[in-house]
Design an enzyme around this catalytic site. Sequence first.
Site, PDB file in Angstrom:
ATOM      1  N   VAL A 106       2.847  -6.010   6.662  1.00 31.72           N
ATOM      2  CA  VAL A 106       3.207  -7.313   6.079  1.00 31.72           C
ATOM      3  C   VAL A 106       4.687  -7.582   6.356  1.00 31.72           C
ATOM      4  O   VAL A 106       5.544  -6.783   5.957  1.00 31.72           O
ATOM      5  CB  VAL A 106       2.947  -7.335   4.550  1.00 31.72           C
ATOM      6  CG1 VAL A 106       3.283  -8.707   3.977  1.00 31.72           C
ATOM      7  CG2 VAL A 106       1.499  -6.952   4.242  1.00 31.72           C
ATOM      8  N   GLY A 156       8.474 -17.882  -0.990  1.00 32.85           N
ATOM      9  CA  GLY A 156       7.055 -17.887  -1.371  1.00 32.85           C
ATOM     10  C   GLY A 156       6.101 -17.715  -0.206  1.00 32.85           C
ATOM     11  O   GLY A 156       4.879 -17.818  -0.379  1.00 32.85           O
ATOM     12  N   ASP A 160       5.682   0.051  -0.206  1.00 31.42           N
ATOM     13  CA  ASP A 160       6.972   0.734  -0.358  1.00 31.42           C
ATOM     14  C   ASP A 160       7.551   0.374  -1.731  1.00 31.42           C
ATOM     15  O   ASP A 160       7.254  -0.700  -2.269  1.00 31.42           O
ATOM     16  CB  ASP A 160       7.938   0.273   0.754  1.00 31.42           C
ATOM     17  CG  ASP A 160       7.571   0.878   2.102  1.00 31.42           C
ATOM     18  OD1 ASP A 160       6.995   1.987   2.119  1.00 31.42           O
ATOM     19  OD2 ASP A 160       7.828   0.235   3.135  1.00 31.42           O
ATOM     20  N   TYR A 210       4.000  -7.166  -5.098  1.00 33.61           N
ATOM     21  CA  TYR A 210       2.536  -7.087  -5.060  1.00 33.61           C
ATOM     22  C   TYR A 210       1.914  -7.143  -6.461  1.00 33.61           C
ATOM     23  O   TYR A 210       0.853  -7.721  -6.643  1.00 33.61           O
ATOM     24  CB  TYR A 210       2.089  -5.823  -4.312  1.00 33.61           C
ATOM     25  CG  TYR A 210       2.353  -5.915  -2.814  1.00 33.61           C
ATOM     26  CD1 TYR A 210       1.743  -6.901  -2.042  1.00 33.61           C
ATOM     27  CD2 TYR A 210       3.201  -5.033  -2.165  1.00 33.61           C
ATOM     28  CE1 TYR A 210       1.989  -7.005  -0.676  1.00 33.61           C
ATOM     29  CE2 TYR A 210       3.450  -5.127  -0.796  1.00 33.61           C
ATOM     30  CZ  TYR A 210       2.843  -6.116  -0.064  1.00 33.61           C
ATOM     31  OH  TYR A 210       3.081  -6.220   1.284  1.00 33.61           O
TER      32      TYR A 210
END
Lengths: 167, 167
Positions: free
Chosen positions: B104, B114, B140, B147
Amino acid sequence: MKFWKFFFKNKKKCQVNEINKIFIQKIGKDNLYLSTCKKVNLEELERLCDSVGWVRRPLKKIKFALENSFLMVSIFQITEANKRLIGFARVTSDGSFNATIWDVVIHPDFQKNGLGKLLMNQIVKELRKHDISTITLFADPEVVKFYKHIGFIIDPDGVKGMFWYPI
Amino acid sequence: MKFWKFFFKNKKKCQVNEINKIFIQKIGKDNLYLSTCKKVNLEELERLCDSVGWVRRPLKKIKFALENSFLMVSIFQITEANKRLIGFARVTSDGSFNATIWDVVIHPDFQKNGLGKLLMNQIVKELRKHDISTITLFADPEVVKFYKHIGFIIDPDGVKGMFWYPI
């Protein structure tokens, strides 16, 4: 019927492919064989999952998941009269960097005999053939110790396994 | 050149397939577009990964990893003169039960806007179309909070993310 005859009679269903160079080998005694063949009988797998009390899942979804798994390793007990699936695990992967191991199961009659370790070692060996270096899994609390024992590490450098579930 | 002309001129390189029903949509302003197209330019991806300081990986391995990823989501900034990859994530999956999100990345110039959330929401949305219910990732320490904020959970019911690395 001799084992090899037994195993090869459905040759079409279990051919060696580029992922599965070694697709079967005898392990220990008791007619146990380790296989990386990607053709797994769904009903047999269902019975194996039932034996450890897993919730049943739709066969169609299981079939699709198996087709889209990068690697599957099975353990069979094979006699002249019977071929029984007694261990299984599968892997999703990009075939290059990362892999995740799912659905690790050994039939209760065959647990505590080192078969889980054999199964996992074979998975790691197969993935290393592809130079895959990040091999991951999500372990239930009761099996964390087992995975630690065979060399898996929890949260290395604070990296956390995270989940998203539908509400 | 109008955007759609720009995007479609290499139609062969970016076609809708069964996974990518919606393969591009405009997000917010600033000519940003979210895409689930599986054809990603390797050099562009390399530049994006460089921008966040990731260690370079062999292009051949990256190519293979992308080919074997179940889903990729990209964010482009598209002007009449240029199409720039500024966000990316990819997913390995069995297409049925389980998925794992990897790599990601949002370009530093576009962070804190965002876009990471938009990228992740799109991934979840795409995976839910396939009725995939176990969506996982390895975070991480510095991104665990992010998340969590978008609905991911650490160690649910004591399930632990574990890693095996070559020694």
